[in-house]
Design a protein around this motif. Sequence first.
Motif, PDB file in Angstrom:
ATOM      1  N   ARG A  18       3.867  14.627  -9.153  1.00 14.25           N
ATOM      2  CA  ARG A  18       3.593  13.505 -10.046  1.00 14.25           C
ATOM      3  C   ARG A  18       3.676  12.215  -9.255  1.00 14.25           C
ATOM      4  NH1 ARG A  18       4.806  16.019 -15.368  1.00 14.25           N
ATOM      5  NH2 ARG A  18       4.015  18.048 -14.866  1.00 14.25           N
ATOM      6  N   PRO A  19       2.709  11.385  -9.249  1.00  9.89           N
ATOM      7  CA  PRO A  19       1.367  11.610  -9.773  1.00  9.89           C
ATOM      8  C   PRO A  19       0.616  12.629  -8.923  1.00  9.89           C
ATOM      9  CG  PRO A  19       1.403   9.558  -8.541  1.00  9.89           C
ATOM     10  CD  PRO A  19       2.821  10.085  -8.571  1.00  9.89           C
ATOM     11  N   VAL A  20      -0.389  13.251  -9.500  1.00  5.84           N
ATOM     12  CA  VAL A  20      -1.212  14.212  -8.759  1.00  5.84           C
ATOM     13  C   VAL A  20      -2.064  13.423  -7.769  1.00  5.84           C
ATOM     14  CG1 VAL A  20      -3.012  15.965  -8.937  1.00  5.84           C
ATOM     15  CG2 VAL A  20      -1.261  15.808 -10.717  1.00  5.84           C
ATOM     16  N   PRO A  21      -1.916  13.716  -6.461  1.00  5.34           N
ATOM     17  CA  PRO A  21      -2.713  12.976  -5.469  1.00  5.34           C
ATOM     18  C   PRO A  21      -4.214  13.230  -5.655  1.00  5.34           C
ATOM     19  CG  PRO A  21      -0.934  14.212  -4.417  1.00  5.34           C
ATOM     20  CD  PRO A  21      -1.003  14.655  -5.849  1.00  5.34           C
ATOM     21  N   ALA A  22      -5.000  12.159  -5.560  1.00  6.80           N
ATOM     22  CA  ALA A  22      -6.445  12.263  -5.769  1.00  6.80           C
ATOM     23  C   ALA A  22      -7.086  13.230  -4.783  1.00  6.80           C
ATOM     24  CB  ALA A  22      -7.090  10.888  -5.656  1.00  6.80           C
ATOM     25  N   ASP A  23      -6.627  13.237  -3.515  1.00  9.47           N
ATOM     26  CA  ASP A  23      -7.234  14.140  -2.531  1.00  9.47           C
ATOM     27  C   ASP A  23      -6.917  15.594  -2.850  1.00  9.47           C
ATOM     28  OD1 ASP A  23      -4.550  13.716  -1.857  1.00  9.47           O
ATOM     29  OD2 ASP A  23      -4.903  14.002   0.289  1.00  9.47           O
ATOM     30  N   GLU A  24      -5.714  15.853  -3.389  1.00 11.23           N
ATOM     31  CA  GLU A  24      -5.360  17.220  -3.786  1.00 11.23           C
ATOM     32  C   GLU A  24      -6.209  17.668  -4.981  1.00 11.23           C
ATOM     33  OE1 GLU A  24      -1.535  19.714  -5.444  1.00 11.23           O
ATOM     34  OE2 GLU A  24      -1.186  18.183  -3.914  1.00 11.23           O
ATOM     35  N   LEU A  25      -6.407  16.769  -5.918  1.00 13.05           N
ATOM     36  CA  LEU A  25      -7.238  17.084  -7.082  1.00 13.05           C
ATOM     37  C   LEU A  25      -8.676  17.366  -6.654  1.00 13.05           C
ATOM     38  CD1 LEU A  25      -7.359  17.320 -10.168  1.00 13.05           C
ATOM     39  CD2 LEU A  25      -7.829  14.873 -10.244  1.00 13.05           C
ATOM     40  N   ALA A  26      -9.200  16.561  -5.746  1.00 12.88           N
ATOM     41  CA  ALA A  26     -10.579  16.742  -5.274  1.00 12.88           C
ATOM     42  C   ALA A  26     -10.741  18.052  -4.506  1.00 12.88           C
ATOM     43  CB  ALA A  26     -10.994  15.569  -4.403  1.00 12.88           C
ATOM     44  N   CYS A  28      -8.938  20.827  -4.951  1.00 15.44           N
ATOM     45  CA  CYS A  28      -8.439  21.977  -5.715  1.00 15.44           C
ATOM     46  C   CYS A  28      -9.573  22.951  -6.043  1.00 15.44           C
ATOM     47  CB  CYS A  28      -7.796  21.489  -7.008  1.00 15.44           C
ATOM     48  SG  CYS A  28      -7.228  22.839  -8.069  1.00 15.44           S
TER      49      CYS A  28
END
Length: 135
Positions: A18-26, A28
Amino acid sequence: MSGTHTGVPSVLAYDLPRPVPADELAACPVGDVFRRVGDKWSMLLVILLGGRPHRYNELHRAIEGISQRMLTRTLRALEADGLVRREVHPTVPPSVEYSLTALGRTLLEPLSALADWAVRHEAEINEARSRHTGA
């Protein structure tokens, strides 16, 4: 699955930062697959091809409202993901047939589970939407 996560849905077995890192989300792979199955045409094509192989024009006639450009783009994306196979037959003119790959066929079971869930809970979802919009 470990004993500590027995009975926990797999999407909850991992604690997201938390927060979910944008690069990790992209990056995934789950999100990437959800984007594919969540687009307007992909799952409809998977369902049609799950029944049997189809030629391009059969698919185009089978889906009202899809343009040739969008059908081509969606089939190419599904092919790039390894879900659909494109086979060109040496006829004059050449005929092209699309079918699910073995990987594509494995998507039918979870897709069916999601579809069954949606049908089972349709009334509850519609009721919640009505309460939310005040309609």
